[in-house]
Write an enzyme that holds these catalytic residues in place. Sequence first.
Site, short mmCIF file in Angstrom:
data_model
loop_
_atom_site.label_atom_id
_atom_site.label_comp_id
_atom_site.label_asym_id
_atom_site.label_seq_id
_atom_site.Cartn_x
_atom_site.Cartn_y
_atom_site.Cartn_z
N LYS A 81 4.27 9.07 8.90
CA LYS A 81 3.90 8.29 10.10
C LYS A 81 4.84 8.65 11.25
O LYS A 81 4.71 9.90 12.02
CB LYS A 81 3.89 6.84 9.98
CG LYS A 81 2.74 6.44 9.06
CD LYS A 81 2.48 4.93 9.29
CE LYS A 81 1.17 5.02 8.52
NZ LYS A 81 0.97 4.08 7.17
N ASP A 124 9.16 3.09 -0.20
CA ASP A 124 8.17 3.62 0.64
C ASP A 124 8.23 3.10 1.92
O ASP A 124 7.98 2.08 2.46
CB ASP A 124 6.85 3.21 0.03
CG ASP A 124 5.78 3.94 0.97
OD1 ASP A 124 5.94 4.64 2.01
OD2 ASP A 124 4.53 3.71 0.55
N TYR A 157 0.70 -1.29 -0.06
CA TYR A 157 0.09 -0.06 -0.07
C TYR A 157 0.90 1.18 -0.25
O TYR A 157 1.85 1.40 0.67
CB TYR A 157 -0.94 0.01 1.34
CG TYR A 157 -1.85 1.22 1.43
CD1 TYR A 157 -2.75 1.48 0.40
CD2 TYR A 157 -1.52 2.07 2.39
CE1 TYR A 157 -3.44 2.44 0.65
CE2 TYR A 157 -2.30 3.17 2.42
CZ TYR A 157 -3.35 3.54 1.82
OH TYR A 157 -4.10 4.56 1.72
C1 LIG Z 1 0.32 4.46 5.75
C2 LIG Z 1 1.23 4.29 4.58
C3 LIG Z 1 0.92 5.35 3.28
C4 LIG Z 1 0.04 6.37 3.30
O1 LIG Z 1 0.32 7.35 4.46
P1 LIG Z 1 -0.95 8.13 4.90
O2 LIG Z 1 -0.45 9.31 5.71
O3 LIG Z 1 -2.04 7.19 5.46
O4 LIG Z 1 -1.31 8.94 3.72
C5 LIG Z 1 1.76 5.00 2.46
N1 LIG Z 1 2.80 4.00 2.33
C6 LIG Z 1 2.92 3.02 3.35
C7 LIG Z 1 3.85 2.13 3.20
C8 LIG Z 1 2.00 3.37 4.45
O5 LIG Z 1 2.09 2.38 5.60
#
Ligand SMILES: *Cc1c(COP(=O)(O)O)cnc(C)c1O
Length: 428
Positions: A268, A240, A145
């Site tokens: 995060k 990511d 994701y």
């Molecule tokens: C949570 C997450 C996102 C998205 O971040 P948001 O702040 O919710 O938009 C993107 N990539 C990874 C790997 C994530 O865990």
Amino acid sequence: MTSRVRSEALFQAAQKRIPGGVDSPVRAFRGVGGSPLFIDRGEGSRIWDADGNEYIDYVLSWGPLILGHAHPRVVAVVREAAGRGTSYGAPTAAETELAELVQEAYPSMELLRFVNSGTEATMSALRVARGFTGRDIIVKFEGCYHGHADGLLVKAGSGGATLGIPDSAGVPADYARNTITLPYNDAEALENLFLREGKNIAALILEPVGGNMGLVPPEAGFMEMVRRSTKGSNSLLIFDEVMTGFRVARGGAQSLFGIQPDLTTLGKVIGGGMPVGAYGGRREVMEVVSPLGPVYQAGTLSGNPLAMAAGVETLRIIKEEGLPEALEDRGRRLEEGMAEAARRAGVATWGARRGSMFCTFFQEGPVRDFADAQRSDTEKFARFFHAMLERGVALAPSQFEVGFLSSAHTEAEIETTLEAAREAFAAI
Ligand SMILES: *Cc1c(COP(=O)(O)O)cnc(C)c1O
């Protein structure tokens, strides 16, 4: 049964005004049934719901709160910053300070920019990759994701390495066609794709430790293949690390595996519980970003002073306390204790953990990609989830999410959690 009368009433009221009663779908408990807890407050490893019930929290706002809830030092700097004004739309010293703290742990991010979410970070990184390479195609892995930008809400068509089809209504098929999806950990499919299509691929984006299909670490050699394939066709490699950043190691998965991506996205943890994302990487690549170059990206509230203050203080404490490495013993205890509890109750599980992220799949495993993860017994997981909640332990309300530890979780709380798990496994 614990009373959840207030939470239920609040959920009813919310559903009248907000789609599904929530501002992010997984919060609605659809993956486990029942209605969500409405949270009143948090402190350290604990949260209290609207009915006054107390829980040991392993959701931690889905990862950001590595210091636990309402860390006094983080709260103090946010209060102080708010007193000086909540936003100026002009640069502040705190942005450079946070950039420096990030770069110290992520030297591959030679230039970086702050945005307001992980979604914005990945979306911007892809635009940069396309702008830099002059190519359109993006490669991602099934089960990874990367936020909800259009081109990333794409699943594989039939048969693995095919052009993408939209995974959400509202995403134009023409747009999804520029995204190719592969199975995670499939080095052969990856190599073949790059041999065939490499010259058209702008970037490969991946979670270097999969954390959004439950926890699925890369197998030996996979990351090397990822780096070799992208380099070989001058495509950019985007790690990511929105979830893994400051979670699997202080320097993220890139330090753990010794792999240098061209671009990295963070979010995060770096916001300390405030809305922050970041993208950055090789200087020559990031120099395409406006106002230096032709790739446009902006934000009214980007680099927000409250968010920067929370981020700076959080990263300082992480450094002082040697996090997340200092959580290793507690993480291992939790991992081993959960496996032992399941075994004793005769429940088939497959556990995975990297640093302060952990997950229990309700199946025998091994789980090496999204298709494997989907073979889990989600109904059994749901019963386990509710049995834990009844015993005062809040896990993520889905089999396909991970749990997080914070520095506020004590050894005693982990033992309490394992006691609850022994009962919960036995009860299901
Ligand atoms: C949570 C997450 C996102 C998205 O971040 P948001 O702040 O919710 O938009 C993107 N990539 C990874 C790997 C994530 O865990």
